[in-house]
Design an enzyme around this catalytic site. Sequence first.
Site, PDB file in Angstrom:
ATOM      1  N   ASP A 104      -5.711  19.811  56.319  1.00  0.00           N
ATOM      2  CA  ASP A 104      -6.904  20.557  57.205  1.00  0.00           C
ATOM      3  C   ASP A 104      -7.286  22.072  56.557  1.00  0.00           C
ATOM      4  O   ASP A 104      -8.197  22.979  56.867  1.00  0.00           O
ATOM      5  CB  ASP A 104      -6.981  20.821  58.684  1.00  0.00           C
ATOM      6  CG  ASP A 104      -6.734  19.374  58.768  1.00  0.00           C
ATOM      7  OD1 ASP A 104      -6.873  18.405  58.286  1.00  0.00           O
ATOM      8  OD2 ASP A 104      -6.324  19.717  60.293  1.00  0.00           O
TER       9      ASP A 104
ATOM     10  N   GLY B 228      -9.684  16.808  59.612  1.00  0.00           N
ATOM     11  CA  GLY B 228     -10.586  18.772  60.954  1.00  0.00           C
ATOM     12  C   GLY B 228     -10.358  18.268  61.857  1.00  0.00           C
ATOM     13  O   GLY B 228     -11.183  18.092  62.479  1.00  0.00           O
TER      14      GLY B 228
ATOM     15  N   GLU C 166     -13.559  14.943  61.930  1.00  0.00           N
ATOM     16  CA  GLU C 166     -12.979  13.731  63.182  1.00  0.00           C
ATOM     17  C   GLU C 166     -12.910  15.249  64.689  1.00  0.00           C
ATOM     18  O   GLU C 166     -13.122  14.255  65.359  1.00  0.00           O
ATOM     19  CB  GLU C 166     -11.400  13.240  62.739  1.00  0.00           C
ATOM     20  CG  GLU C 166     -10.299  14.564  63.047  1.00  0.00           C
ATOM     21  CD  GLU C 166      -9.177  14.334  61.890  1.00  0.00           C
ATOM     22  OE1 GLU C 166      -8.563  13.174  62.157  1.00  0.00           O
ATOM     23  OE2 GLU C 166      -8.816  14.644  62.041  1.00  0.00           O
TER      24      GLU C 166
ATOM     25  N   HIS D 233      -6.357   8.190  56.500  1.00  0.00           N
ATOM     26  CA  HIS D 233      -5.540   8.507  55.839  1.00  0.00           C
ATOM     27  C   HIS D 233      -5.675   8.535  54.264  1.00  0.00           C
ATOM     28  O   HIS D 233      -4.919   8.798  53.562  1.00  0.00           O
ATOM     29  CB  HIS D 233      -4.057   8.084  55.652  1.00  0.00           C
ATOM     30  CG  HIS D 233      -4.217   8.572  57.473  1.00  0.00           C
ATOM     31  ND1 HIS D 233      -5.085   7.847  58.777  1.00  0.00           N
ATOM     32  CD2 HIS D 233      -3.095   9.017  58.110  1.00  0.00           C
ATOM     33  CE1 HIS D 233      -4.341   8.467  59.863  1.00  0.00           C
ATOM     34  NE2 HIS D 233      -3.473   8.452  59.330  1.00  0.00           N
ATOM     35  N   VAL D 234      -6.427   7.482  53.816  1.00  0.00           N
ATOM     36  CA  VAL D 234      -6.781   7.823  52.341  1.00  0.00           C
ATOM     37  C   VAL D 234      -7.106   9.241  51.885  1.00  0.00           C
ATOM     38  O   VAL D 234      -6.804   9.929  51.103  1.00  0.00           O
ATOM     39  CB  VAL D 234      -8.780   6.915  52.394  1.00  0.00           C
ATOM     40  CG1 VAL D 234      -8.569   7.367  50.317  1.00  0.00           C
ATOM     41  CG2 VAL D 234      -8.712   6.332  52.075  1.00  0.00           C
ATOM     42  N   GLN D 235      -7.413  10.415  52.664  1.00  0.00           N
ATOM     43  CA  GLN D 235      -7.424  11.408  52.307  1.00  0.00           C
ATOM     44  C   GLN D 235      -6.408  12.145  51.973  1.00  0.00           C
ATOM     45  O   GLN D 235      -6.699  12.993  51.841  1.00  0.00           O
ATOM     46  CB  GLN D 235      -8.061  12.827  53.127  1.00  0.00           C
ATOM     47  CG  GLN D 235     -10.109  11.912  53.616  1.00  0.00           C
ATOM     48  CD  GLN D 235     -11.047  12.711  54.791  1.00  0.00           C
ATOM     49  OE1 GLN D 235     -10.968  13.288  54.903  1.00  0.00           O
ATOM     50  NE2 GLN D 235     -10.315  11.722  55.810  1.00  0.00           N
ATOM     51  N   ARG D 236      -5.050  11.479  53.267  1.00  0.00           N
ATOM     52  CA  ARG D 236      -4.187  12.163  52.500  1.00  0.00           C
ATOM     53  C   ARG D 236      -3.037  10.917  51.531  1.00  0.00           C
ATOM     54  O   ARG D 236      -1.668  11.918  51.424  1.00  0.00           O
ATOM     55  CB  ARG D 236      -2.900  12.576  54.057  1.00  0.00           C
ATOM     56  CG  ARG D 236      -3.641  13.303  54.557  1.00  0.00           C
ATOM     57  CD  ARG D 236      -3.012  13.815  55.886  1.00  0.00           C
ATOM     58  NE  ARG D 236      -2.076  12.884  56.155  1.00  0.00           N
ATOM     59  CZ  ARG D 236      -1.418  12.382  57.695  1.00  0.00           C
ATOM     60  NH1 ARG D 236      -2.659  13.082  58.718  1.00  0.00           N
ATOM     61  NH2 ARG D 236      -0.561  11.240  57.637  1.00  0.00           N
TER      62      ARG D 236
END
Length: 343
Positions: free
Chosen positions: A127, A170, A222, A272-275
Amino acid sequence: MRVGVLTGGGDCPGLNAVIRAVVRKGERQYGDRLVGFRDGWKGVIDNVTMPLDVERCRGILPRGGTILGTSRTNPYKVDEGVARVLKTLDAEAVDALVAIGGEDTLGVAHRLEGEGVRVVGVPKTIDNDLSATEVTFGFHTAVQIATDAIDRLHTTAESHDRVMVVEVMGRHAGWIATYAGIAGGAAEILVPEEEFDIDVVSDMIRRRHAQGRFASIVVVAEGAKPKAGSMAVQSGEVDQFGHVRLGGIGNQVAEEIEKRTGFETRVTILGHVQRGGTPTAFDRILATRFGVAAIDAVHDGAFGQMVALQAGDIVRVPLADAVGELKTVDPSLLHGVADTFFG
Ligand code: F6P
């Protein structure tokens, strides 16, 4: 020295690179014995450890996630949590702890320092909302993943003349939304820092589409919030740090845009693809620099400090400065850069 290492909070690309760097320099240059605590503060409370040495860290540099596991456990919310942490550190003969985490994990580290725990912090979060460091590792990777997704959404949006709403992570700060929105050419970016008016957003999309065939990409963090009373808002479960589980504002925004404009609207929630997955080279390097600096800080006795990036250099800052206030998006990025391309 015997040095404990833990990773807490949401996982983040680059965690393994920090662990590897702490272990490598600790073992090889300082002659330390390292021990990993499993699943963040939970492993310290329950005394669940994992041996850590150079051999065990081979091959982990490009791997996402954390070999130590992680959790959102808060010792201050667990029965006898703090006493159990102190007991474990004593039983394991841990001289110092490296805590890798975000606002919550480092907030606990800061409080435990007041109980006499010798701890050094390493800032992590996709974030990018931690104060006292210009950037946290993991952020760059998340922005790249979101930008790649937006690039793909452009072509399908253009083919169908649709509005595409992309929800990114975020919770309190819209850094990912702002950076990925600028990099991906968004027609609108909605962030937690500023309440949005769905009527204004819809009017802008209507005007844009009136100019011909135009696809619109709307990036929504989000944690973005509509103006009071303008739209229904969600609620969800709360974790041990008092955070509501988010995810879903994108659906609501898409529904309201379609209702107001009549344009076909689709939503993609990146979640969670972003993580997950491999960190970018930038994040691997930053994480490695942080890890090296953290073990140096341990040996300098710089407890209660966090390593941070400032003006390109790795520095030490008090943990209190990092967890005192969240770092929100610079308004001049939104108003002046991003909004030049809105509409
Ligand atoms: O704190 C980082 C973060 O990725 C937030 O952006 C998001 O709200 C949250 O973690 C999701 O947490 P979880 O993995 O527990 O669903």
